[in-house]
Design an enzyme around this catalytic site. Structure first.
Site, PDB file in Angstrom:
ATOM      1  N   LYS A 184     -25.140   0.744 -10.005  1.00 53.33           N
ATOM      2  CA  LYS A 184     -23.985   0.653 -10.505  1.00 53.33           C
ATOM      3  C   LYS A 184     -24.226   1.653 -11.398  1.00 53.33           C
ATOM      4  CE  LYS A 184     -23.561  -3.245  -8.028  1.00 53.33           C
ATOM      5  NZ  LYS A 184     -24.093  -2.970  -6.952  1.00 53.33           N
TER       6      LYS A 184
HETATM    7  C1  LIG Z   1     -19.788  -6.526  -4.175  1.00 56.10           C
HETATM    8  C2  LIG Z   1     -21.116  -6.970  -4.522  1.00 56.10           C
HETATM    9  N1  LIG Z   1     -20.960  -8.124  -5.187  1.00 56.10           N
HETATM   10  C3  LIG Z   1     -22.051  -9.015  -5.834  1.00 56.10           C
HETATM   11  C4  LIG Z   1     -23.143  -8.279  -5.833  1.00 56.10           C
HETATM   12  C5  LIG Z   1     -24.344  -8.673  -6.714  1.00 56.10           C
HETATM   13  O1  LIG Z   1     -24.782  -8.107  -7.831  1.00 56.10           O
HETATM   14  P1  LIG Z   1     -25.991  -8.516  -8.396  1.00 56.10           P
HETATM   15  O2  LIG Z   1     -27.152  -7.410  -7.673  1.00 56.10           O
HETATM   16  O3  LIG Z   1     -26.010  -7.912  -9.908  1.00 56.10           O
HETATM   17  O4  LIG Z   1     -26.544  -9.849  -8.235  1.00 56.10           O
HETATM   18  C6  LIG Z   1     -23.273  -6.751  -5.352  1.00 56.10           C
HETATM   19  C7  LIG Z   1     -24.747  -6.136  -5.693  1.00 56.10           C
HETATM   20  O5  LIG Z   1     -24.675  -5.023  -5.061  1.00 56.10           O
HETATM   21  C8  LIG Z   1     -22.197  -6.162  -4.932  1.00 56.10           C
HETATM   22  O6  LIG Z   1     -22.165  -4.816  -4.345  1.00 56.10           O
END
Ligand SMILES: Cc1ncc(COP(=O)(O)O)c(C=O)c1O
Length: 383
Positions: free
Chosen positions: A185
């Site tokens: 990110k």
């Molecule tokens: C659209 C979306 N939702 C949720 C997530 C989950 O994030 P995290 O890795 O912080 O749990 C991601 C991670 O890439 C994502 O791209």
């Protein structure tokens, strides 16, 4: 451009340096490294930047989504609408609540949920929707709100820190917003997540849920005047807390967010201008009044016009030292979901196409002009 010698350009690299190093010193020296003053500072900054009353840090965006759904009262027998093209955890979070994810197709132009497909998926059990702001482009939450006022809206803004719709930031558009600070990110704390809301009762519930269901935080408990008092536990909560080490890094990263997005915006425009002559590749579409967060620059390969298939293009670029990735995946095609809900790939043609033909190319804050030119030249040489 200096030269066309082979480079090594990753899809993304975190932009961290001396300031992040220095920020770790405070919590390490104080000895307070679990959720505490640095997390609180990070939350305050995040809430201000995203124009919400409350921001609550958690361990990642997946746990944020889980808690957001729980706080909205989602449970067994409920249905939650989820775009078919998203990271798997958007749907997994619904499963954690013993509810059912109901997939909705996406618009392959924006990669976001297709608003026109929502109505046909609503049943008497539909309680909530998770619009995903994929790759940093906000989903049209305003229209969802207008057309479906009874649904709880949990924004999956994993990729959308700093993005906006009609000038209003992601995370302030629905009932609860969820963000990720994974290293892919724009701003990162290693792993990490944030919840946002304007609703005081939701914020209180989220605060307890992330900390074992406890009525007070660890910090309040340890620094209070009455050492014998333990918190009340009114509900079954989780340990989804962020550490103060991450919080300290988060404050520094967040202070750079707008610069990072401005730089990404500049280079995204550079790509779009340079790549427009390639007839077999569609560059990202940004509708008017949307501020893209540019977490990723995701193209779409039209294989009816391209000299090679998408996967062959990706391999060729890899051989030249350029990392690419599919945008993300069609969750309805993943084995567990296809099997459990008996879904066929073409039940969601937009998500199917995005799964098969999307291609993310490198865009991050450590790239130089020569790097961008190298990627452009490599793409243009595919004939
Ligand atoms: C659209 C979306 N939702 C949720 C997530 C989950 O994030 P995290 O890795 O912080 O749990 C991601 C991670 O890439 C994502 O791209």
């Amino acid at each position: 451009m200096r030269n066309m010698e082979k480079r090594n350009i990753p899809i993304s690299i975190p932009s961290m340096g001396e300031e992040e190093w220095m920020a770790l010193k405070g919590p390490i020296e104080s000895g307070w490294i679990t959720q505490g003053p640095k997390v609180r500072e990070f939350e305050k900054m995040f809430a201000e930047r995203h124009q919400v009353k409350y921001a609550l840090a958690v361990s990642n965006c997946t746990t944020a989504l889980h808690l957001a759904l729980l706080a909205c009262g989602i449970g067994k027998g409920d249905e939650v609408l989820v775009p078919a093209f998203t990271w798997v955890s958007t749907a997994n979070a619904v499963m954690y609540c013993n509810a059912t994810p109901v997939f909705v197709d996406i618009n392959p132009m924006t990669f976001n949920i297709d608003i026109d497909q929502i109505a046909s998926k609503i049943t008497g059990r539909t309680k909530a929707i998770i619009p995903v702001h994929l790759f940093g482009l906000c989903a049209d939450v305003d229209t969802i709100k207008l057309k479906f006022p009874d649904l709880k809206i949990v924004e999956d803004g994993a990729c959308a820190a700093g993005a906006a719709l009609m000038g209003r930031p992601a995370g302030s558009l629905g009932h609860v917003g969820c963000f990720s600070f994974h290293p892919r990110k724009s701003v990162t704390t290693g792993e990490g997540g944030m919840l946002t809301t304007n609703d005081e009762s939701l914020a209180k519930r989220l605060d307890m849920l992330r900390n074992h269901g406890a009525s007070v935080s660890e910090e309040q408990r340890h620094h209070g005047p009455k050492p014998y008092i333990l918190p009340a536990f009114d509900l079954v909560g989780y340990n989804y807390r962020m550490t103060d080490l991450q919080g300290a890094i988060g404050t520094i990263q967040l202070s750079k967010l707008d610069r990072f997005i401005d730089e990404r915006h500049h280079w995204a425009a550079y790509y779009t201008e340079a790549l427009k002559e390639i007839k077999w590749m569609r560059t990202p579409v940004v509708p008017a009044d949307y501020k893209h967060g540019w977490q990723s620059y995701v193209t779409f390969i039209d294989e009816s016009k391209s000299p090679m298939k998408r996967n062959d293009i990706m391999e060729l670029l890899q051989a030249k030292g350029i990392a690419t990735r599919p945008g993300t995946h069609a969750v309805h095609m993943l084995d567990f979901y296809a099997r459990t809900f008996n879904i066929q790939p073409m039940d969601f043609p937009g998500a199917f196409a995005a799964d098969q033909y999307s291609m993310s190319i490198p865009l991050h804050n450590k790239m130089t002009k020569d790097d961008y030119d190298y990627v452009i030249m490599a793409l243009k040489s595919i004939k």
